[in-house]
Design an enzyme around this catalytic site. Sequence first.
Site, PDB file in Angstrom:
ATOM      1  N   ASN A   9      60.466  86.419  41.350  1.00  0.00           N
ATOM      2  CA  ASN A   9      61.042  87.442  42.233  1.00  0.00           C
ATOM      3  C   ASN A   9      59.993  87.803  43.285  1.00  0.00           C
ATOM      4  O   ASN A   9      59.020  88.486  42.982  1.00  0.00           O
ATOM      5  CB  ASN A   9      61.413  88.676  41.390  1.00  0.00           C
ATOM      6  CG  ASN A   9      61.851  89.854  42.239  1.00  0.00           C
ATOM      7  OD1 ASN A   9      62.138  89.706  43.423  1.00  0.00           O
ATOM      8  ND2 ASN A   9      61.903  91.029  41.629  1.00  0.00           N
ATOM      9  N   TRP A  10      60.221  87.303  44.503  1.00  0.00           N
ATOM     10  CA  TRP A  10      59.215  87.539  45.558  1.00  0.00           C
ATOM     11  C   TRP A  10      59.257  88.973  46.079  1.00  0.00           C
ATOM     12  O   TRP A  10      58.371  89.373  46.821  1.00  0.00           O
ATOM     13  CB  TRP A  10      59.444  86.590  46.737  1.00  0.00           C
ATOM     14  CG  TRP A  10      59.265  85.132  46.415  1.00  0.00           C
ATOM     15  CD1 TRP A  10      58.991  84.576  45.182  1.00  0.00           C
ATOM     16  CD2 TRP A  10      59.351  84.036  47.329  1.00  0.00           C
ATOM     17  NE1 TRP A  10      58.910  83.211  45.288  1.00  0.00           N
ATOM     18  CE2 TRP A  10      59.123  82.848  46.593  1.00  0.00           C
ATOM     19  CE3 TRP A  10      59.609  83.940  48.700  1.00  0.00           C
ATOM     20  CZ2 TRP A  10      59.148  81.586  47.196  1.00  0.00           C
ATOM     21  CZ3 TRP A  10      59.632  82.690  49.295  1.00  0.00           C
ATOM     22  CH2 TRP A  10      59.396  81.521  48.540  1.00  0.00           C
ATOM     23  N   LYS A  11      60.320  89.700  45.771  1.00  0.00           N
ATOM     24  CA  LYS A  11      60.524  91.043  46.329  1.00  0.00           C
ATOM     25  C   LYS A  11      60.457  90.967  47.863  1.00  0.00           C
ATOM     26  O   LYS A  11      60.908  89.980  48.434  1.00  0.00           O
ATOM     27  CB  LYS A  11      59.508  92.036  45.758  1.00  0.00           C
ATOM     28  CG  LYS A  11      59.439  91.960  44.227  1.00  0.00           C
ATOM     29  CD  LYS A  11      58.684  93.078  43.621  1.00  0.00           C
ATOM     30  CE  LYS A  11      58.550  92.832  42.130  1.00  0.00           C
ATOM     31  NZ  LYS A  11      58.076  93.973  41.383  1.00  0.00           N
ATOM     32  N   HIS A  99      67.555  95.314  39.037  1.00  0.00           N
ATOM     33  CA  HIS A  99      66.089  95.426  38.963  1.00  0.00           C
ATOM     34  C   HIS A  99      65.719  96.907  39.015  1.00  0.00           C
ATOM     35  O   HIS A  99      66.367  97.696  39.723  1.00  0.00           O
ATOM     36  CB  HIS A  99      65.448  94.661  40.123  1.00  0.00           C
ATOM     37  CG  HIS A  99      63.964  94.517  39.952  1.00  0.00           C
ATOM     38  ND1 HIS A  99      63.098  95.540  40.240  1.00  0.00           N
ATOM     39  CD2 HIS A  99      63.216  93.503  39.473  1.00  0.00           C
ATOM     40  CE1 HIS A  99      61.859  95.140  39.954  1.00  0.00           C
ATOM     41  NE2 HIS A  99      61.907  93.912  39.493  1.00  0.00           N
ATOM     42  N   GLU A 101      63.538  98.465  40.530  1.00  0.00           N
ATOM     43  CA  GLU A 101      63.262  99.003  41.867  1.00  0.00           C
ATOM     44  C   GLU A 101      64.560  99.338  42.598  1.00  0.00           C
ATOM     45  O   GLU A 101      64.615 100.300  43.365  1.00  0.00           O
ATOM     46  CB  GLU A 101      62.406  97.996  42.663  1.00  0.00           C
ATOM     47  CG  GLU A 101      60.976  97.969  42.132  1.00  0.00           C
ATOM     48  CD  GLU A 101      60.252  96.649  42.292  1.00  0.00           C
ATOM     49  OE1 GLU A 101      60.709  95.786  43.057  1.00  0.00           O
ATOM     50  OE2 GLU A 101      59.218  96.478  41.602  1.00  0.00           O
ATOM     51  N   GLU A 172      62.619  94.209  31.259  1.00  0.00           N
ATOM     52  CA  GLU A 172      61.469  94.530  32.103  1.00  0.00           C
ATOM     53  C   GLU A 172      61.082  95.995  31.923  1.00  0.00           C
ATOM     54  O   GLU A 172      61.647  96.871  32.607  1.00  0.00           O
ATOM     55  CB  GLU A 172      61.828  94.289  33.567  1.00  0.00           C
ATOM     56  CG  GLU A 172      62.190  92.865  33.894  1.00  0.00           C
ATOM     57  CD  GLU A 172      61.867  92.534  35.340  1.00  0.00           C
ATOM     58  OE1 GLU A 172      61.091  91.612  35.566  1.00  0.00           O
ATOM     59  OE2 GLU A 172      62.352  93.241  36.235  1.00  0.00           O
ATOM     60  N   GLY A 178      54.330  95.380  37.813  1.00  0.00           N
ATOM     61  CA  GLY A 178      53.366  95.521  38.900  1.00  0.00           C
ATOM     62  C   GLY A 178      52.176  96.396  38.560  1.00  0.00           C
ATOM     63  O   GLY A 178      51.417  96.798  39.445  1.00  0.00           O
ATOM     64  N   SER A 218      54.176  92.218  34.616  1.00  0.00           N
ATOM     65  CA  SER A 218      52.784  91.781  34.644  1.00  0.00           C
ATOM     66  C   SER A 218      52.522  90.524  33.817  1.00  0.00           C
ATOM     67  O   SER A 218      51.461  90.371  33.211  1.00  0.00           O
ATOM     68  CB  SER A 218      51.851  92.917  34.205  1.00  0.00           C
ATOM     69  OG  SER A 218      51.958  94.009  35.101  1.00  0.00           O
ATOM     70  N   GLY A 239      56.999  88.698  38.971  1.00  0.00           N
ATOM     71  CA  GLY A 239      56.848  89.304  40.288  1.00  0.00           C
ATOM     72  C   GLY A 239      55.575  88.799  40.962  1.00  0.00           C
ATOM     73  O   GLY A 239      55.535  87.696  41.524  1.00  0.00           O
ATOM     74  N   GLY A 240      54.518  89.589  40.878  1.00  0.00           N
ATOM     75  CA  GLY A 240      53.269  89.285  41.588  1.00  0.00           C
ATOM     76  C   GLY A 240      52.759  87.861  41.395  1.00  0.00           C
ATOM     77  O   GLY A 240      52.347  87.200  42.360  1.00  0.00           O
TER      78      GLY A 240
HETATM   79  C1  PEP Z   1      59.341  92.232  38.535  1.00  0.00           C
HETATM   80  O1  PEP Z   1      59.307  93.028  39.452  1.00  0.00           O
HETATM   81  O2  PEP Z   1      60.417  91.721  38.189  1.00  0.00           O
HETATM   82  C2  PEP Z   1      58.095  91.920  37.845  1.00  0.00           C
HETATM   83  C3  PEP Z   1      58.150  91.442  36.642  1.00  0.00           C
HETATM   84  O3  PEP Z   1      56.951  92.197  38.547  1.00  0.00           O
HETATM   85  P1  PEP Z   1      55.433  91.891  38.074  1.00  0.00           P
HETATM   86  O4  PEP Z   1      55.443  90.526  37.437  1.00  0.00           O
HETATM   87  O5  PEP Z   1      54.640  91.947  39.319  1.00  0.00           O
HETATM   88  O6  PEP Z   1      55.084  92.943  37.089  1.00  0.00           O
END
Ligand code: PEP
Length: 256
Positions: A9-11, A99, A101, A172, A178, A218, A239-240
């Site tokens: 997920n590039w956001k 998600h 967010e 999640e 994040g 994470s 994500g990241g």
């Molecule tokens: C996400 O936003 O779906 C996610 C898992 O982010 P991160 O891996 O950066 O925690």
Amino acid sequence: MRKKIVAGNWKMNLSLAEGKTLIEDVVSRLPLLAEHQQVIFCPPFIHLGNMASILDDGADQRVSLGAQNCHPHPSGAYTGEISIPMLKEVGVNYVIVGHSERRQYFNESNEFLKLKVDALIASDVQVIFCCGESLDIREANTQNEFVAKQLQESLFHLTPDQLKNNVIIAYEPIWAIGTGVTASTEQAQEMHAYIRNLLSSQYSNDVAQSISILYGGSCNPTNAVELFSCEDVDGGLIGGAALKAETFLPIIFAMD
Ligand code: PEP
């Protein structure tokens, strides 16, 4: 055998040029994926068409394109929104729904997410349904009830076949997204097993055993192998670490 999935997920990150480089780099270094393995890239809407043409060139069904959101209506006066037919037109096969967010910053409720789930299934697009609790809820030890309610109100009206054939669940925990704080393997396995038991009691063991449940929060090259080795963890929503080939590839390699 359940599908093992790593979705990135590039956001709201990466320019068009950066996105192209990332996908080309990852795809060129991918191992031969097994039948039960799936890699999904979820770039921002505006990059989807371009990324689709890169993936088309590779024409590997096990590498797919996903969107980060959709609107439940097929068309209409919804300024700034993107419909499912539009996503399908550019080659999207998966959509992330719910998600944290989107729930937090755009006030998306379980009821509204249910509409998206229904519209996606009616259009034969795969749903990556996110659930997970905040730190407050975890500290109050009410995470199971909280996650059960999210699933109950957005997913459990589906038929067994709809759930089995069209839905991937991503657990999640918000406190891990994040933040660099990952759920321990015990915490992840415990919640994934809880979700699978819920699916079993609500539907059947057959349904519960067929649905992939991904972990997100994470996840990185250091913890992915351990997390993915948990019995009920079927891969990750990343994500990241999905923003660089150097970190995304080892996570893909961690899929068994
Ligand atoms: C996400 O936003 O779906 C996610 C898992 O982010 P991160 O891996 O950066 O925690």
